[in-house]
Motif scaffolding. Structure first.
Motif, PDB file in Angstrom:
ATOM      1  N   MET A   1       0.878  -1.411   0.166  1.00  0.00           N
ATOM      2  CA  MET A   1      -0.134   0.020  -0.157  1.00  0.00           C
ATOM      3  C   MET A   1       0.989   1.140   0.107  1.00  0.00           C
ATOM      4  N   LEU A   2       0.677   2.326  -0.766  1.00  0.00           N
ATOM      5  CA  LEU A   2       1.281   3.458  -0.988  1.00  0.00           C
ATOM      6  C   LEU A   2       0.368   4.422  -0.295  1.00  0.00           C
ATOM      7  N   VAL A   3       1.039   5.550   0.375  1.00  0.00           N
ATOM      8  CA  VAL A   3       0.135   6.600   0.899  1.00  0.00           C
ATOM      9  C   VAL A   3       0.812   7.760   0.335  1.00  0.00           C
ATOM     10  N   ARG A   4      -0.207   8.554  -0.486  1.00  0.00           N
ATOM     11  CA  ARG A   4       0.107   9.988  -1.172  1.00  0.00           C
ATOM     12  C   ARG A   4      -0.427  10.974  -0.038  1.00  0.00           C
ATOM     13  N   ILE A   5       0.485  11.731  -0.078  1.00  0.00           N
ATOM     14  CA  ILE A   5       0.170  13.160   0.665  1.00  0.00           C
ATOM     15  C   ILE A   5       0.726  14.206  -0.118  1.00  0.00           C
ATOM     16  N   VAL A   6      -0.218  15.194  -0.647  1.00  0.00           N
ATOM     17  CA  VAL A   6       0.006  16.408  -1.321  1.00  0.00           C
ATOM     18  C   VAL A   6      -0.518  17.440  -0.670  1.00  0.00           C
ATOM     19  N   LYS A   7       0.658  18.523  -0.292  1.00  0.00           N
ATOM     20  CA  LYS A   7       0.199  19.855  -0.024  1.00  0.00           C
ATOM     21  C   LYS A   7       0.183  21.011  -1.014  1.00  0.00           C
ATOM     22  N   LEU A   8      -1.119  21.711  -0.887  1.00  0.00           N
ATOM     23  CA  LEU A   8      -1.582  22.355  -1.690  1.00  0.00           C
ATOM     24  C   LEU A   8      -1.832  23.688  -1.247  1.00  0.00           C
ATOM     25  N   THR A   9      -1.118  24.729  -1.782  1.00  0.00           N
ATOM     26  CA  THR A   9      -1.547  26.136  -1.305  1.00  0.00           C
ATOM     27  C   THR A   9      -2.065  27.249  -2.166  1.00  0.00           C
ATOM     28  N   PHE A  10      -3.388  27.662  -1.841  1.00  0.00           N
ATOM     29  CA  PHE A  10      -4.109  28.466  -2.776  1.00  0.00           C
ATOM     30  C   PHE A  10      -4.060  29.945  -2.532  1.00  0.00           C
ATOM     31  N   LYS A  11      -4.511  30.771  -3.545  1.00  0.00           N
ATOM     32  CA  LYS A  11      -4.694  31.872  -3.129  1.00  0.00           C
ATOM     33  C   LYS A  11      -6.080  32.235  -2.489  1.00  0.00           C
ATOM     34  N   GLU A  12      -6.115  32.833  -1.315  1.00  0.00           N
ATOM     35  CA  GLU A  12      -7.265  32.775  -0.431  1.00  0.00           C
ATOM     36  C   GLU A  12      -8.418  32.998  -1.378  1.00  0.00           C
ATOM     37  N   GLU A  13      -8.562  33.959  -2.351  1.00  0.00           N
ATOM     38  CA  GLU A  13      -9.815  34.215  -3.090  1.00  0.00           C
ATOM     39  C   GLU A  13     -10.279  32.855  -3.770  1.00  0.00           C
ATOM     40  N   HIS A  14      -9.320  32.052  -4.062  1.00  0.00           N
ATOM     41  CA  HIS A  14      -9.692  30.810  -4.923  1.00  0.00           C
ATOM     42  C   HIS A  14      -9.963  29.579  -4.021  1.00  0.00           C
ATOM     43  N   ILE A  15     -10.074  29.672  -2.581  1.00  0.00           N
ATOM     44  CA  ILE A  15     -10.397  28.495  -1.626  1.00  0.00           C
ATOM     45  C   ILE A  15     -11.675  28.081  -2.125  1.00  0.00           C
ATOM     46  N   PRO A  16     -12.880  28.664  -2.023  1.00  0.00           N
ATOM     47  CA  PRO A  16     -14.005  28.410  -2.507  1.00  0.00           C
ATOM     48  C   PRO A  16     -14.118  27.448  -4.008  1.00  0.00           C
ATOM     49  N   GLN A  17     -13.275  28.176  -4.664  1.00  0.00           N
ATOM     50  CA  GLN A  17     -13.294  27.359  -6.037  1.00  0.00           C
ATOM     51  C   GLN A  17     -12.555  25.945  -6.073  1.00  0.00           C
ATOM     52  N   PHE A  18     -11.645  25.594  -5.261  1.00  0.00           N
ATOM     53  CA  PHE A  18     -10.846  24.661  -4.989  1.00  0.00           C
ATOM     54  C   PHE A  18     -11.730  23.812  -4.480  1.00  0.00           C
ATOM     55  N   GLU A  19     -12.494  23.979  -3.156  1.00  0.00           N
ATOM     56  CA  GLU A  19     -13.531  23.225  -2.354  1.00  0.00           C
ATOM     57  C   GLU A  19     -14.557  22.783  -3.513  1.00  0.00           C
ATOM     58  N   ALA A  20     -15.107  23.615  -4.227  1.00  0.00           N
ATOM     59  CA  ALA A  20     -16.118  23.087  -5.103  1.00  0.00           C
ATOM     60  C   ALA A  20     -15.584  22.137  -6.169  1.00  0.00           C
TER      61      ALA A  20
END
Length: 98
Positions: free
Chosen positions: A1-20
């Motif tokens: 089993m492989l565990v994948r961890i990805v860190k994503l940093t967004f522009k604050e104004e784009h957080i709702p778009q990413f969550e959608a």
């Protein structure tokens, strides 16, 4: 089993778009062949930082997902929202305590 961890940093104004985007695609990601688990985390002190945490059957399954048209489409919509370069780690679980 492989565990994948990805860190994503967004522009604050784009957080709702990413969550959608995540909400609309999470079931397809989780049900992609070889994916056994998927979670999304948001940093408590820096809300523009998110982490995805997923379990994959093996590296080949992860690479098949990453080469898929589905992933390419999602990634193209997501990467324009970044404030910083994403970081990713593939790890194996050494211990788990419940």
């Amino acid at each position: 089993m492989l565990v994948r961890i990805v860190k994503l940093t967004f522009k604050e104004e784009h957080i709702p778009q990413f969550e959608a985007i995540f909400e609309a695609t999470k079931d397809k990601i989780r049900n992609f062949e070889g994916c056994h688990f998927l979670e999304l985390y948001q940093d408590v002190n820096s809300p523009q930082i998110f982490f995805t945490y997923s379990y994959w059957e093996n590296e080949a399954a992860l690479n098949t997902y990453r080469a898929s048209d589905f992933f390419t489409g999602v990634w193209n919509k997501t990467k324009v929202l970044f404030a910083d370069k994403p970081q990713a780690w593939s790890v194996t679980k050494k211990a788990s305590l419940n």
